[in-house]
Each structure stands twice: as structure tokens, then as C-alpha cells.
Design an enzyme around this catalytic site. Sequence first.
Site, PDB file in Angstrom:
ATOM      1  N   GLU A  10     -17.754 -16.320   1.248  1.00  0.00           N
ATOM      2  CA  GLU A  10     -16.779 -15.276   1.624  1.00  0.00           C
ATOM      3  C   GLU A  10     -16.417 -14.363   0.443  1.00  0.00           C
ATOM      4  O   GLU A  10     -15.230 -14.181   0.132  1.00  0.00           O
ATOM      5  CB  GLU A  10     -15.511 -15.915   2.212  1.00  0.00           C
ATOM      6  CG  GLU A  10     -15.768 -16.619   3.528  1.00  0.00           C
ATOM      7  CD  GLU A  10     -14.515 -17.084   4.261  1.00  0.00           C
ATOM      8  OE1 GLU A  10     -13.421 -17.048   3.681  1.00  0.00           O
ATOM      9  OE2 GLU A  10     -14.642 -17.490   5.423  1.00  0.00           O
ATOM     10  N   GLU A  39     -19.564 -21.005   9.386  1.00  0.00           N
ATOM     11  CA  GLU A  39     -18.198 -21.506   9.625  1.00  0.00           C
ATOM     12  C   GLU A  39     -17.724 -20.966  10.967  1.00  0.00           C
ATOM     13  O   GLU A  39     -17.650 -19.745  11.150  1.00  0.00           O
ATOM     14  CB  GLU A  39     -17.217 -21.062   8.528  1.00  0.00           C
ATOM     15  CG  GLU A  39     -17.394 -21.784   7.219  1.00  0.00           C
ATOM     16  CD  GLU A  39     -16.306 -21.442   6.203  1.00  0.00           C
ATOM     17  OE1 GLU A  39     -15.154 -21.208   6.601  1.00  0.00           O
ATOM     18  OE2 GLU A  39     -16.641 -21.386   5.001  1.00  0.00           O
TER      19      GLU A  39
HETATM   20  O1  AHR Z   1     -12.883 -23.754   6.514  1.00  0.00           O
HETATM   21  C1  AHR Z   1     -11.712 -23.370   5.876  1.00  0.00           C
HETATM   22  C2  AHR Z   1     -11.874 -22.112   5.047  1.00  0.00           C
HETATM   23  O2  AHR Z   1     -12.094 -21.021   5.883  1.00  0.00           O
HETATM   24  C3  AHR Z   1     -13.051 -22.076   4.108  1.00  0.00           C
HETATM   25  O3  AHR Z   1     -12.791 -22.685   2.897  1.00  0.00           O
HETATM   26  C4  AHR Z   1     -13.269 -20.608   3.907  1.00  0.00           C
HETATM   27  O4  AHR Z   1     -14.607 -20.294   3.630  1.00  0.00           O
HETATM   28  C5  AHR Z   1     -12.765 -19.976   5.180  1.00  0.00           C
HETATM   29  O5  AHR Z   1     -11.893 -18.941   4.947  1.00  0.00           O
END
Ligand code: AHR
Length: 503
Positions: A172, A291
Site C-alpha cells: 500500500e 487483501e
Molecule cells: O489487513 C489490515 C491492514 O489493512 C493491512 O496491514 C494494510 O495493508 C491494510 O490497510
Amino acid sequence: MKATVTAHKDYSISKIDDRVYGAFLEHLGRAIYTGIYEPDHATADKNGMRGDVAELVRDLNIPVVRYPGGNFVSAYNWEDGVGPREQRPTRLDLAWHTSDSNAVGVHEFSDWCDTVGTQMMLAINLGSRGLDEARNFVEYVNGPTGSYWGDLRKKNGRADPFNVKHWCLGNEMDGPWQVGHKTADEYGRLANETAKTLRAFDKSLELIVCGSSNSDMKTYPEWERIVLEHTYDAVDHISLHMYFANRAKNTANYLALNHKLDDYIATVGSTIRLVKANKRSKKNVTISFDEWNVWYHSNTADRAILDGNEGWPHAPRLLEDIYNFEDVLQVGCILNTFIRRSDVVKIACIAQLVNVIAPIMTDPKGAAWRQTIYYPYYFASVFGRGTALNLIVNSPGYDAEVADNVPYVDVSGVHNEEEGTLTFFAVNRHGSETLQLDVALEGFGTASVIDHQVMTHSSLEAVNTAGNQNEVSPRKGSGAKLDGTRLQAALPPYSYQMIRLKV
Ligand code: AHR
């Protein structure tokens, strides 16, 4: 209410990449400590890994697990997690305002992956560190002995390379919250140089460059275009993230959110094609949706720690969303989207796997159990392998915040020619009406129903707890009938179903 579906054997979208059923584990809260690792737990193995958790994970048949972050990775020193445990430093984790003992590092995580039958997908710190750390880490993990890093790995107990194939180039990096946040140009250049360097070490690595953190980011989708302009030739996948929430307590809008996911995938898919055309390239970069999940139940409870009001606790309860039955329907719809977009989404990771926004929960020194969302993930991962069918769906629909005419039925179909099975995953988004599903099967020959699993509950708010682990769980359905080449099933209001046929 009635919905008709046509499934033709030769009308397919793509082979579904097994890696679409991946997961994610971060050094965050209790994901690692008292999640997968708890040396004084009654079920712990010789490495201190919880046997009860490993069993629940193994059943999910997960192909890859992304590790060790997440936001955590952007200030992580991988060297802290190797070598004798008693010499490993405790560090403050700037992403989650906690501390980390480093008792688990790449060796322990790799052993755990072997135990549960999965593979590591490692993330590199491109936030506080850079190219040099990346090449050292990759050489430590995959390099031969006879050179500095390979010999150090051997000294630390592992002569054979770990042979990790998947590497995430940061996490990210578009997010202002990220340690070492960068502009698209800054990140694109660094990611490209890092990818080139890693390729010089091993051409066969699969490299994942960071796309946007979500589709609400101001820099989206220009971020993707700029980053890909820098990296297109050097990387294999671009990563996307998305979390889903029902803060307004509006189920109809909530359950339509996978339409936003669909738009996100379509837009990034088009951006990939734009850059491909600009580059006159033959190569197809694909999407690693590494994610995704529902994340909102725990937001308020987490504030004090995240604001730094609790000091630097080790393995506190953080992001411990307790999922309800409504979330089963949501996760079912999300997974259907990944199946339907299997042409471009080749990796996806549920975030996360244990305790932290996770399908599996544990109590320290106590039980491990399945949260409600474990089940749609389980059914898709175990039975959703094969070829995604391009179903023709005719369903009444409703207007939601993110899209108009959202069909009440959300359905995907997976044909596994080798096994001779055809599997449908279906969600009825209607809260009060049963949906009569009528599926015309074309080109499959004789079929018979071999399994039918149904999830319903009288309350959307129902949850599973340590003391009541099966409040929300699947039951065998009996209402799926085959009449020649027509499959008929009644989908009760707010229900999730899996119907499997032998074909
Ligand atoms: O999964 C939780 C968080 O969400 C992770 O660390 C991050 O990559 C995202 O913002």
C-alpha cells in the site's frame, strides 16, 4: 420470485487460478502471537505452533499465505526474525503501535506453512528500506549456500533454500498512513529497479507491484497507470485491496458492494491493457487481490491502541472483528466476483487468517473456532477449483447505492472437467422472498446432485463464539432437484448455498 440461469459447458470465462483462494497473515495484534504461535498452548507442536489452529487452516486447502504484512512490513527488519530466538530484538511496530518480540520470523513461518500445506508469499519492505534490503532478503531466502546470505541461513538451521516464488514489492505505498509513503512516480521507479534487481537473481520469481489501497483513494486509478508505466516489463501482478463495511446498517446496500469490487477490477484490468498497448507489449500483467474482507466491527474498540493511548502492547486484541451471518452473504458475493473475474484476478488473499479480521478465532490458552465467514471461504476454496463458467443470469433486481438493478441472486458456476463436477455458489440477497432458481444445463450430459449446503439464520446479527461455536454453520440442503437438464432449487431469503453436481 424466480431467477433463471443458463450454464453451457463450452461457455467459460477462464481457468480459475488456485491462488485465488490465498490468505494473509501479518504481525498484527494476535494473528501470529496467540494466533498461529503459542508455545504454552496445550496443542502446541515442537515449534510452538498451535495444533488446533493448524487443523482449521489445513482444512481450508490454502495455496499461498502472504506474510509478514501489511502495514507492518513497511518498517520491518527481516533480519530481526532470524537467528537464535534469545538474541532477537523486541521492536516497536509503528504501523499498529504495538511491540513485537520477533519470536516468529521467516524460518518459523516457513515451517508452519509446511505444517498446514501452503506456500509463503513474502512482502518486502519498500517503505523504510529499499533495494539493498530486498536483494539481501531474497538471497537469504532463496540463495545457494557458499555465499554470505545462504551460509547465514544454513547457520540458522536451514541449508536448503526456501524457494519462495511470490514477492510483494512493498505494501500500500499509495497510502499516506504508510511508513515511507511515496508518490506514484517515486514508488514506480523504486519498484522497477527492485524488480530488475530481483530478476537478475532469479528470472522465474513472480513479482507483485502495489496498486491502490482501495478504489476510494484520490490517486486511484492514475496510481495504477503511472506505476505500471514504470514497471510493466518487470512485474507479473499488480496488487489491489478492498475492505467491506456495513456501518449504516443497510443490508441491501451492503450486499451490493461486490459491484464496486467488480468495477475496481474492471478499471484496473483496463488500465493494465492501456499500459500494455502503450508499451506495445505482448505480456499480460494480472491482478493480485491480496487483501480483501469485511472490516468494520472492531473499529471503535481499536481506537485507543491505534491512537497510542495504551503504550506499546505485545499481541493485544486488535482488528478482532466478530463476524455475523450477514457477513457470510457478503463473503459469498465477494468470492463469486473473484470466480467471475478469474480471467484477470490470478491471486487473492483473504485478510486475514487468524484473529485479525479473520475466519478463525482463538482464545489464548483456550479454544480455536470457525467464525461465520469461514464457511463460504471453505466451500469456495475446497470446491471452487476448475473453470469459471460464463453464466447467463436473469434475475429481478433492486437499486442500491453503488449500482442499479443489482440482481437478487448472486451466482457463480465452476466446472471441473477432471473430477466431473459442476458447482454453483449462490446468494439470495432478498430479505423476505424465496428465490426459485432454475438452471438450464447445456452440454453436460446426465447430471446428478451430489452435495447441497445451505446457510440461513433467523438473525443477520448471529455470531459464533468460543462457547457457541456452531450458531452459524452450514446444513445439508435437500431441495435441489434435477429434472433432465434443469436444476431447480429454492433459495430462502438471505441465504448462501453451494450446490454440487456430478456431470
Ligand atoms: O489487513 C489490515 C491492514 O489493512 C493491512 O496491514 C494494510 O495493508 C491494510 O490497510
